[in-house]
Design a protein around this motif. Structure first.
Motif, short mmCIF file in Angstrom:
data_model
loop_
_atom_site.label_atom_id
_atom_site.label_comp_id
_atom_site.label_asym_id
_atom_site.label_seq_id
_atom_site.Cartn_x
_atom_site.Cartn_y
_atom_site.Cartn_z
N GLU A 6 1.39 2.50 3.36
CA GLU A 6 0.77 1.18 3.25
C GLU A 6 1.74 0.09 2.81
O GLU A 6 1.47 -0.68 1.90
N GLY A 7 2.88 0.04 3.46
CA GLY A 7 3.82 -1.05 3.24
C GLY A 7 4.90 -0.81 2.20
O GLY A 7 5.78 -1.64 2.03
N TRP A 8 4.87 0.27 1.47
CA TRP A 8 5.90 0.57 0.48
C TRP A 8 7.09 1.23 1.18
O TRP A 8 6.91 2.13 1.99
N PHE A 9 8.30 0.79 0.85
CA PHE A 9 9.50 1.33 1.46
C PHE A 9 10.59 1.50 0.43
O PHE A 9 10.74 0.70 -0.48
N ARG A 29 9.64 -0.83 -2.58
CA ARG A 29 9.36 -2.26 -2.46
C ARG A 29 8.25 -2.47 -1.46
O ARG A 29 8.09 -1.72 -0.50
N LYS A 30 7.47 -3.54 -1.70
CA LYS A 30 6.40 -3.94 -0.80
C LYS A 30 6.29 -5.45 -0.89
O LYS A 30 6.34 -6.02 -1.99
N HIS A 33 4.76 -7.70 -3.90
CA HIS A 33 4.64 -6.87 -5.09
C HIS A 33 5.99 -6.77 -5.79
O HIS A 33 7.03 -6.89 -5.16
N GLU A 71 9.70 9.05 0.17
CA GLU A 71 9.12 7.72 0.30
C GLU A 71 7.61 7.80 0.47
O GLU A 71 6.86 7.07 -0.20
N ALA A 75 4.90 6.46 -2.29
CA ALA A 75 3.97 5.41 -1.87
C ALA A 75 2.52 5.87 -2.05
O ALA A 75 1.67 5.08 -2.48
N ASN A 79 -0.10 3.85 -4.33
CA ASN A 79 -1.37 3.36 -3.79
C ASN A 79 -2.57 3.93 -4.55
O ASN A 79 -3.62 3.29 -4.60
#
Length: 106
Positions: A6-9, A29-30, A33, A71, A75, A79
């Motif tokens: 959901e967008g976290w890398f 990182r997102k 956030h 990762e 994540a 979440n």
């Protein structure tokens, strides 16, 4: 718990290594956030590595070989709101029950 990041890398660079604590540290990182520092205990990779006395290139290869799995799990925990009291995230062996099956990749 969602199985998507959901967008976290992860940061693209290599993780930091703490030889005394035997942990890797990295940031997820997102957009929109604050970055979250994540710590991966070496016990999560020890089965794959079979030693904790690894050279820098060997540690980097092990981390990179499992980067997507790390990762994704970090994540997932973010979440699900599974942060420690200090706002960081700890990953251990129990977060990677299938990791021994990946040992041939190292």
């Amino acid at each position: 718990m969602s199985i998507e990041p959901e967008g976290w890398f992860l940061d693209a660079g290599p993780p930091s290594w703490d030889g005394d604590a035997k942990t890797f540290s990295f940031f997820l990182r997102k957009a929109g956030h604050q970055p979250v520092m994540c710590t991966l205990a070496m016990d999560a990779l020890e089965t794959a590595a079979q030693t904790s006395d690894l050279s820098e290139p060997a540690r980097s290869r092990i981390f990179d070989a499992h980067r997507l799995l790390i990762e994704l799990r970090a994540a997932q925990k973010l979440n699900a709101g599974m942060l420690d009291a200090d706002g960081s995230l700890l990953l251990g062996a129990d977060d990677f029950p299938g990791l021994p099956a990946l040992s041939s990749a190292c």
